[in-house]
Design a protein around this motif. Structure first.
Motif, PDB file in Angstrom:
ATOM      1  N   UNK A  55       8.224 -12.133  18.354  1.00 43.83           N
ATOM      2  CA  UNK A  55       7.922 -10.804  18.873  1.00 43.83           C
ATOM      3  C   UNK A  55       6.861 -10.946  19.965  1.00 43.83           C
ATOM      4  N   UNK A  56       7.218 -10.707  21.216  1.00 46.07           N
ATOM      5  CA  UNK A  56       6.244 -10.915  22.293  1.00 46.07           C
ATOM      6  C   UNK A  56       5.029  -9.996  22.191  1.00 46.07           C
ATOM      7  N   UNK A  57       5.155  -8.898  21.427  1.00 52.36           N
ATOM      8  CA  UNK A  57       4.027  -7.959  21.314  1.00 52.36           C
ATOM      9  C   UNK A  57       3.148  -8.268  20.108  1.00 52.36           C
ATOM     10  N   UNK A  58       3.496  -9.280  19.318  1.00 54.55           N
ATOM     11  CA  UNK A  58       2.721  -9.588  18.117  1.00 54.55           C
ATOM     12  C   UNK A  58       1.337 -10.136  18.509  1.00 54.55           C
ATOM     13  N   UNK A  59       0.277  -9.624  17.858  1.00 57.68           N
ATOM     14  CA  UNK A  59      -1.077 -10.105  18.190  1.00 57.68           C
ATOM     15  C   UNK A  59      -1.283 -11.598  17.929  1.00 57.68           C
ATOM     16  N   UNK A  60      -0.318 -12.261  17.255  1.00 59.12           N
ATOM     17  CA  UNK A  60      -0.511 -13.686  16.967  1.00 59.12           C
ATOM     18  C   UNK A  60      -0.644 -14.509  18.252  1.00 59.12           C
ATOM     19  N   UNK A  61       0.005 -14.083  19.336  1.00 56.20           N
ATOM     20  CA  UNK A  61      -0.047 -14.883  20.556  1.00 56.20           C
ATOM     21  C   UNK A  61      -1.475 -14.945  21.104  1.00 56.20           C
ATOM     22  N   UNK A  62      -2.162 -13.783  21.099  1.00 57.52           N
ATOM     23  CA  UNK A  62      -3.568 -13.764  21.521  1.00 57.52           C
ATOM     24  C   UNK A  62      -4.426 -14.513  20.502  1.00 57.52           C
ATOM     25  N   UNK A  63      -4.106 -14.343  19.223  1.00 61.02           N
ATOM     26  CA  UNK A  63      -4.850 -15.006  18.149  1.00 61.02           C
ATOM     27  C   UNK A  63      -4.820 -16.529  18.336  1.00 61.02           C
ATOM     28  N   UNK A  64      -3.649 -17.077  18.654  1.00 63.27           N
ATOM     29  CA  UNK A  64      -3.513 -18.529  18.818  1.00 63.27           C
ATOM     30  C   UNK A  64      -4.186 -19.002  20.106  1.00 63.27           C
ATOM     31  N   UNK A  65      -4.132 -18.151  21.126  1.00 66.14           N
ATOM     32  CA  UNK A  65      -4.634 -18.530  22.450  1.00 66.14           C
ATOM     33  C   UNK A  65      -6.159 -18.478  22.523  1.00 66.14           C
ATOM     34  N   UNK A  66      -6.731 -17.493  21.836  1.00 61.52           N
ATOM     35  CA  UNK A  66      -8.153 -17.214  22.059  1.00 61.52           C
ATOM     36  C   UNK A  66      -9.077 -17.802  21.006  1.00 61.52           C
ATOM     37  N   UNK A  67      -8.529 -18.411  19.958  1.00 62.97           N
ATOM     38  CA  UNK A  67      -9.376 -18.893  18.874  1.00 62.97           C
ATOM     39  C   UNK A  67      -9.200 -20.388  18.636  1.00 62.97           C
ATOM     40  N   UNK A  68     -10.162 -20.950  17.875  1.00 62.53           N
ATOM     41  CA  UNK A  68     -10.021 -22.331  17.411  1.00 62.53           C
ATOM     42  C   UNK A  68      -9.096 -22.297  16.208  1.00 62.53           C
ATOM     43  N   UNK A  69      -7.906 -22.890  16.348  1.00 62.72           N
ATOM     44  CA  UNK A  69      -6.870 -22.782  15.323  1.00 62.72           C
ATOM     45  C   UNK A  69      -6.614 -24.151  14.699  1.00 62.72           C
ATOM     46  N   UNK A  70      -6.377 -24.164  13.401  1.00 60.12           N
ATOM     47  CA  UNK A  70      -6.024 -25.397  12.715  1.00 60.12           C
ATOM     48  C   UNK A  70      -4.963 -25.091  11.667  1.00 60.12           C
ATOM     49  N   UNK A  71      -4.122 -26.075  11.377  1.00 55.45           N
ATOM     50  CA  UNK A  71      -3.229 -25.959  10.219  1.00 55.45           C
ATOM     51  C   UNK A  71      -3.720 -26.959   9.180  1.00 55.45           C
ATOM     52  N   UNK A  72      -3.290 -26.797   7.928  1.00 57.08           N
ATOM     53  CA  UNK A  72      -3.701 -27.730   6.889  1.00 57.08           C
ATOM     54  C   UNK A  72      -2.935 -29.043   7.034  1.00 57.08           C
ATOM     55  N   UNK A  73      -3.619 -30.157   6.827  1.00 53.22           N
ATOM     56  CA  UNK A  73      -3.022 -31.502   6.877  1.00 53.22           C
ATOM     57  C   UNK A  73      -2.134 -31.695   8.099  1.00 53.22           C
ATOM     58  N   UNK A  74      -2.691 -31.519   9.298  1.00 51.06           N
ATOM     59  CA  UNK A  74      -1.855 -31.662  10.507  1.00 51.06           C
ATOM     60  C   UNK A  74      -1.275 -33.066  10.637  1.00 51.06           C
ATOM     61  N   UNK A  75      -1.961 -34.062  10.027  1.00 52.29           N
ATOM     62  CA  UNK A  75      -1.488 -35.454  10.148  1.00 52.29           C
ATOM     63  C   UNK A  75      -0.145 -35.670   9.461  1.00 52.29           C
ATOM     64  N   UNK A  76       0.262 -34.702   8.603  1.00 50.29           N
ATOM     65  CA  UNK A  76       1.534 -34.868   7.899  1.00 50.29           C
ATOM     66  C   UNK A  76       2.713 -34.311   8.681  1.00 50.29           C
ATOM     67  N   UNK A  77       2.440 -33.719   9.844  1.00 51.66           N
ATOM     68  CA  UNK A  77       3.502 -33.251  10.751  1.00 51.66           C
ATOM     69  C   UNK A  77       4.542 -32.395  10.034  1.00 51.66           C
TER      70      UNK A  77
END
Lengths: 153, 253
Positions: free
Chosen positions: B216-238
């Protein structure tokens, strides 16, 4: 002495058995594997519908505005604007479908308020916390703080 | 040739020549795109979830709401979502103290905040990975990544072999004691396909949890991902996790 493939009849028998086995496998497989398996990937497409079927238990705050306009408006103006109605009043999808079914619960303030607002390790610094023994050793929080618009004064 | 006749010839041709499975696959190939489910377009969504660590107050409303909405057994071994509290002493990022009594179903017991201690809450749920280890190990195709980006379980196919429970690096699965099949967060699939948010996000009082739709291009997640320091859990596990944490501390594993 036989020439060419003369001695190969056992090979044809084996090939025949192999073909029969293959056909049998395909027939049994087509009977056992549901027709919609593999439609979107390595799974049964009908499982998507199965997962959607479940009834909703929390109606969502939008449903409350239809009838409880006054409370919703009051809440929208205060510090609790972001909180869903059912967070304090319980799951109410049945009540939203039929207002006679299941009344919203009136929360016990000394439990419901404190689960958020009691000072505790881990709470972020922006969030308003109290030590209830110092702040209000007895009596309901609602004596001073209207729950839908909790600021005092 | 009129379309009814053409459909009949095509259908009977497929029935004569192919097994039903192959016929279904051919449908998909000929259509060029997955058929849309009635009332909800699978192709229009790619679900994700965002968690803002600094907004979480550890009240456990999400845990209670999830168990109520999804009929998760109340015993404290079964959770589709739970909240952990991390306490890190000084600079000792490698040895955080973590507690999560009853998965925070009743919030957290009061602990005094030590002056040399950093403490915060970490809500956890299925990460709805795009390359899920749990899906890769399922021997029967009972768990899968849906075309709209949700990892689901087909209860009627699940053998209860527990491979997926072991494979999930985030500990998000359990065997349901009644059905003896794998159970997990469905991202409230029955709600989000009806235009509602998840039960946990609906009942999060501080807005720490949010359902997001990456398509959804209008979803606030796009700004959320762009404007903040974002991490996922255990990124090394791809795993291709789609559960995005804002301001996640390095002490969280």
């Amino acid at each position: 002495m036989k020439e060419g493939l003369g001695h190969a009849s056992h090979l044809f028998r084996m090939a025949g058995l192999f073909v029969v086995g293959l056909v049998l496998f395909l027939v049994v497989r087509s009977l056992l594997v549901p027709a919609d398996f593999g439609k979107y990937g390595h799974f049964r497409a009908g499982a998507l519908a199965d997962n959607r079927e479940k009834p909703v238990v929390y109606a969502g705050r939008q449903a409350c505005t239809d009838c409880h306009d006054e409370a919703v408006t009051r809440k929208a103006a205060g510090a609790h604007a972001g909180i869903g109605c059912e967070t304090c009043h319980g799951a109410l999808a049945a009540h939203a479908d039929d207002p006679a079914a299941g009344k919203p619960q009136r929360p016990d303030p000394r439990v419901t308020c404190l689960v958020c607002h009691e000072r505790n390790a881990g709470k972020p610094s922006w969030f308003k916390v109290i030590v209830v023994e110092e702040h209000a050793p007895s009596g309901p929080c609602a004596d001073c703080h209207a729950p839908h618009s909790p600021a005092v004064g | 040739m009129d379309s009814a006749r053409r459909n009949f010839v095509a259908a009977s041709g497929k029935l004569l020549l192919l097994t039903p499975v192959a016929a279904a696959a051919l449908d998909w190939v000929l259509a060029g795109e997955p058929e849309k489910a009635p009332g909800y377009a699978l192709d229009d969504h790619w679900w994700a979830f965002t968690i803002d660590i600094a907004r979480c107050i550890g009240c456990g409303s999400c845990v209670r709401a999830c168990k109520t909405e999804n009929h998760v057994p109340l015993e404290p071994y079964y959770f589709r979502t739970w909240v952990e509290r991390y306490r890190v002493k000084g600079a000792d990022e490698e040895h955080p103290q973590v507690d999560s009594p009853d998965g925070a179903y009743n919030g957290f017991p009061v602990l005094p905040a030590a002056p040399d201690e950093k403490s915060f809450f970490v809500p956890k749920l299925c990460n709805h990975c795009a390359h899920s280890p749990c899906v890769q190990v399922c021997p029967v195709g009972a768990t899968f990544e849906s075309p709209d980006g949700v990892v689901l379980v087909d209860k009627s196919y699940c053998l209860g072999c527990r491979y997926c429970v072991q494979a999930c690096p985030y500990g998000c699965r359990y065997i349901h004691p009644e059905t003896m099949t794998a159970d997990k967060c469905t991202l409230c699939y029955h709600r989000i396909t009806r235009g509602l948010t998840t039960a946990c996000a609906e009942n999060c009082p501080s807005g720490a949890r949010r359902l997001a739709d990456l398509k959804d291009p209008k979803d606030p997640i796009h700004a959320f991902l762009r404007e903040n320091a974002i991490q996922v859990l255990k990124p090394q596990m791809a795993t291709g996790s789609k559960c995005y944490y804002k301001d996640l501390d390095g002490a969280v594993r």
